[in-house]
Design a protein around this motif. Structure first.
Motif, mmCIF file in Angstrom:
data_model
loop_
_atom_site.group_PDB
_atom_site.id
_atom_site.type_symbol
_atom_site.label_atom_id
_atom_site.label_comp_id
_atom_site.label_asym_id
_atom_site.label_seq_id
_atom_site.Cartn_x
_atom_site.Cartn_y
_atom_site.Cartn_z
ATOM 1 N N VAL A 96 0.815 -1.123 -0.114
ATOM 2 C CA VAL A 96 -0.081 -0.037 -0.077
ATOM 3 C C VAL A 96 0.780 1.222 0.138
ATOM 4 C CG1 VAL A 96 -1.645 1.392 1.335
ATOM 5 C CG2 VAL A 96 -2.086 -1.066 1.001
ATOM 6 N N GLY A 97 2.121 1.016 0.852
ATOM 7 C CA GLY A 97 2.851 2.232 0.602
ATOM 8 C C GLY A 97 3.346 2.585 -0.799
ATOM 9 N N GLU A 103 -5.039 5.026 -6.058
ATOM 10 C CA GLU A 103 -5.430 3.738 -5.414
ATOM 11 C C GLU A 103 -6.000 3.890 -4.086
ATOM 12 O OE1 GLU A 103 -3.459 3.060 -8.822
ATOM 13 O OE2 GLU A 103 -2.269 3.718 -6.993
ATOM 14 N N PHE A 104 -5.724 4.979 -3.228
ATOM 15 C CA PHE A 104 -6.122 5.217 -2.420
ATOM 16 C C PHE A 104 -7.504 5.669 -2.169
ATOM 17 C CE2 PHE A 104 -1.628 5.532 -0.595
ATOM 18 C CZ PHE A 104 -1.927 4.703 0.818
ATOM 19 N N ASP A 105 -7.815 6.417 -3.292
ATOM 20 C CA ASP A 105 -9.103 7.089 -3.518
ATOM 21 C C ASP A 105 -10.348 5.757 -4.089
ATOM 22 O OD1 ASP A 105 -8.102 9.708 -2.782
ATOM 23 O OD2 ASP A 105 -7.918 10.111 -5.204
ATOM 24 N N SER A 302 -12.574 -12.868 3.103
ATOM 25 C CA SER A 302 -11.577 -11.895 3.580
ATOM 26 C C SER A 302 -10.117 -12.254 2.821
ATOM 27 C CB SER A 302 -11.106 -12.292 5.217
ATOM 28 O OG SER A 302 -12.469 -11.986 5.867
ATOM 29 N N ALA A 303 -9.656 -13.278 2.395
ATOM 30 C CA ALA A 303 -8.557 -13.439 1.586
ATOM 31 C C ALA A 303 -8.646 -12.958 0.173
ATOM 32 C CB ALA A 303 -8.172 -14.931 1.559
ATOM 33 N N LYS A 304 -9.754 -13.063 -0.151
ATOM 34 C CA LYS A 304 -9.992 -12.460 -1.523
ATOM 35 C C LYS A 304 -9.829 -10.786 -1.342
ATOM 36 C CE LYS A 304 -13.428 -11.843 -5.362
ATOM 37 N NZ LYS A 304 -15.037 -12.168 -5.531
ATOM 38 N N ARG A 305 -10.339 -10.232 -0.473
ATOM 39 C CA ARG A 305 -10.258 -8.849 -0.328
ATOM 40 C C ARG A 305 -8.916 -8.483 -0.078
ATOM 41 N NH1 ARG A 305 -14.388 -5.690 1.994
ATOM 42 N NH2 ARG A 305 -13.139 -5.528 3.788
ATOM 43 N N LEU A 310 -3.121 -6.625 -2.725
ATOM 44 C CA LEU A 310 -2.124 -7.047 -3.023
ATOM 45 C C LEU A 310 -1.764 -7.002 -4.553
ATOM 46 C CD1 LEU A 310 -1.188 -9.828 -0.509
ATOM 47 C CD2 LEU A 310 -0.185 -7.638 -0.444
ATOM 48 N N ASP A 311 -2.772 -7.543 -5.319
ATOM 49 C CA ASP A 311 -2.886 -7.786 -6.719
ATOM 50 C C ASP A 311 -2.989 -6.217 -7.563
ATOM 51 O OD1 ASP A 311 -2.550 -10.343 -6.571
ATOM 52 O OD2 ASP A 311 -4.469 -10.872 -6.746
#
Length: 574
Positions: A96-97, A103-105, A302-305, A310-311
């Motif tokens: 995320v960094g 992407e944050f939006d 949850s894993a999908k989210r 990550l993807d």
């Protein structure tokens, strides 16, 4: 889910240890009913007390071995699962960094927080269960069936009638419940969003007396989550009673038909007791499997989210990692245009200008003219749609983002401070700075006076968000944080708005000498702040409508003159 579980490879020895220990525990559990049958048939029935003590002691030893194996397996499974959660959180945080603001939006801060906390916790919990039950349940199920058939094959027919009922019930409940798990996580995102907005915007809520309306909004989000959670749990609540009912009816059937078998001489009492124990183990294995089937789908959501984050590829990445020799020079915009995703028209159109070292270039314009958008493009918070931005003569897309940002001293429109001391916040700009450098930066930023009045001076603690400081104090610390870096390009995004006119004037005078060898880009709302700038750029609806000195623009630019007249008197303008 499988994609995330690949991260368990780091803990393969823990996983293998858990599998081995669970196998030992399961074998111990399967062996105990046979020993019990032996005690009953060859000890209790015949009255052989020494045999009962002998076999009873052996059963106790087997039980202790199984218990020790279970405890150690729980320890290792927890260690592996918690380690997995820690690694995934680190991975998500680091990924995320790298995101741009786009992407944050797109995902939303509230959703990112939920995915990094609640969703990863769901995965952790199911991994602990899977490490124990994925091995244990099949062994207990298969082993129980084999041992039950070995005791009495005909009586095992009772199990064949009850197992399809159990399996059918589990599948039916899962079919109804699984789609609701995703809804639960979305509703949790929504609740987190509303709660976060209320906590961060509490001053605005109270200032406009919106407490009651916000309570209703939170109550609605809370009710939506509650409703869907209750709906899921209502469906899942059917599982255990149905399983217990089937289990008890199975035991009744076994005792009924087993009694007939004993009466006919086809079965011994001990074998019947053992058979009942094996059936209970079979049913318990199915209960464990059903619990896993309940938790795995939710963890899979949850894993999908988590995998979605990550993807997610940043909208732009460094085109090259080579180090460019960026010497002090200029900031150039060459026919730069930018549009926010989904926007009807560009936020900036065909922006071209050059800001040179040793000069102050100011940007002014009405609200929504694109001032903050323009400065956010320089550190590559967003990627330009077309054109070129050069820092010190180098296209910012041709070198790494870290290298470009290392040349910038950025003071954002909203002052962001972190928990810690005042010195820690100033050192955020340059970690290896000396105390003299900290004091110098604070002095230039006109922050020294209020810092020295505080009880602990530079070691005074700043509360979360800088809530124990005024708006002007926070702005001055943000400026000091940029100054200590001694960058090639200073970017002040409306960073003097909370300062009084006297402090503003003193700060600009001090900055003039401090930044004489650097490029300064100054965004401001007040004409008095930009009046001494070497170059003033006037923006209107994303376009440059004027460029020049204060006096030149007053004489030739209607937009600038209108802004000036709204803030200064005719005498001051003259």
């Amino acid at each position: 889910m499988i994609k995330l579980l690949k991260n368990l490879s780091v803990y393969k020895w823990f996983v293998l240890a858990v599998i081995g220990l669970v196998f030992i525990q399961s074998m111990a559990d399967l062996f105990l009913p046979t020993l019990m049958a032996d005690i009953i048939d060859n000890g209790v029935v015949t009255g052989d007390i020494p045999y009962i003590w002998k076999l009873g002691g052996f059963m106790l030893l087997i039980s202790i071995i199984g218990a020790i194996a279970s405890i150690i397996a729980s320890y290792y499974s927890s260690k592996a699962a918690m380690g997995l959660g820690r690694d995934i959180r680190k991975k998500v945080f680091n990924h995320v960094g790298k995101f741009s603001l786009q992407e944050f939006d797109e995902v939303g801060t509230a959703s990112l927080i939920t995915r990094t906390t609640n969703d990863i916790t769901q995965v952790q919990q199911v991994v602990i269960m899977m490490l124990r039950m994925v091995v244990s349940a099949p062994i207990m199920l298969a082993g129980g069936l084999i041992m039950a058939v070995s005791k009495d094959a005909k009586l095992s027919l009772v199990i064949l009638f009850t197992m399809p009922v159990l399996i059918g019930t589990i599948l039916l409940i899962l079919k109804k419940g699984v789609p609701l798990f995703q809804t639960v996580q979305k509703r949790l995102d929504r609740l987190n969003l509303v709660l976060r907005e209320n906590l961060t915007g509490i001053r605005v809520v109270r200032a406009f007396n919106r407490e009651d309306e916000e309570k209703i909004r939170l109550k609605q989000a809370n009710r939506e989550l509650t409703d869907v959670s209750i709906k899921v749990n209502k469906i899942m609540a059917f599982l255990m009673p149905v399983m217990m009912l089937v289990m008890n009816l199975t035991v009744v059937g076994i005792i009924w038909f087993g009694g007939i078998r004993i009466d006919n001489g086809g079965m011994q009492i001990g074998d019947l007791m053992a058979f009942i124990q094996y059936v209970m183990q079979i049913m318990f294995a199915l209960v464990m499997a059903s619990m896993m089937f309940v938790m795995v789908p939710r963890a899979a959501v949850s894993a999908k989210r988590i995998n979605e984050v990550l993807d997610m590829k940043p909208s732009f990445q460094d085109e090259g990692t080579e180090k460019a020799n960026l010497e002090k020079g200029t900031l150039e915009f060459e026919h730069v245009s930018f549009s926010y995703p989904g926007a009807e028209k560009p936020a900036l159109s065909d922006i071209s200008f050059t800001a040179r070292a040793g000069e102050i270039t100011a940007i002014i314009g009405g609200t929504g003219s694109g001032k903050s958008t323009l400065v956010n493009l320089i550190p590559r918070f967003y990627e330009i749609s077309s054109g070129i931005i050069r820092v010190n003569g180098v296209d910012i897309r041709k070198v790494s983002q870290d290298e470009v940002r290392s040349k910038l001293g950025f003071v954002p429109q909203k002052s962001i401070l972190f928990t810690g001391t005042i010195a820690d916040n100033i050192l955020f700009g340059k970690q290896d700075a000396s105390h003299n450098e900290i004091e110098h930066a604070a002095r230039i930023a006109q922050a020294e006076d209020f810092i020295t009045r505080m009880d602990d001076g530079y070691n005074s603690e700043i509360e979360q968000g800088g809530s124990n400081l005024s708006g002007g104090q926070k702005q001055r610390l943000s400026i000091a944080r940029a100054l200590i870096r001694k960058p090639d390009v200073y970017i002040f995004d409306d960073s003097f708005s909370a300062l009084d006119f006297k402090t503003d004037a003193k700060l600009r005078a001090a900055l003039k000498d401090e930044t004489k060898n650097a490029t300064v880009l100054l965004v401001a709302q007040r004409v008095s702040t930009v009046v001494d700038a070497d170059r003033i750029i006037v923006l209107d609806e994303g376009n440059i409508v004027g460029m020049g000195t204060h006096q030149e623009l007053l004489n030739s630019n209607d937009v600038y003159r209108e802004i000036a007249l709204s803030q200064l008197s005719e005498e001051e303008i003259a």
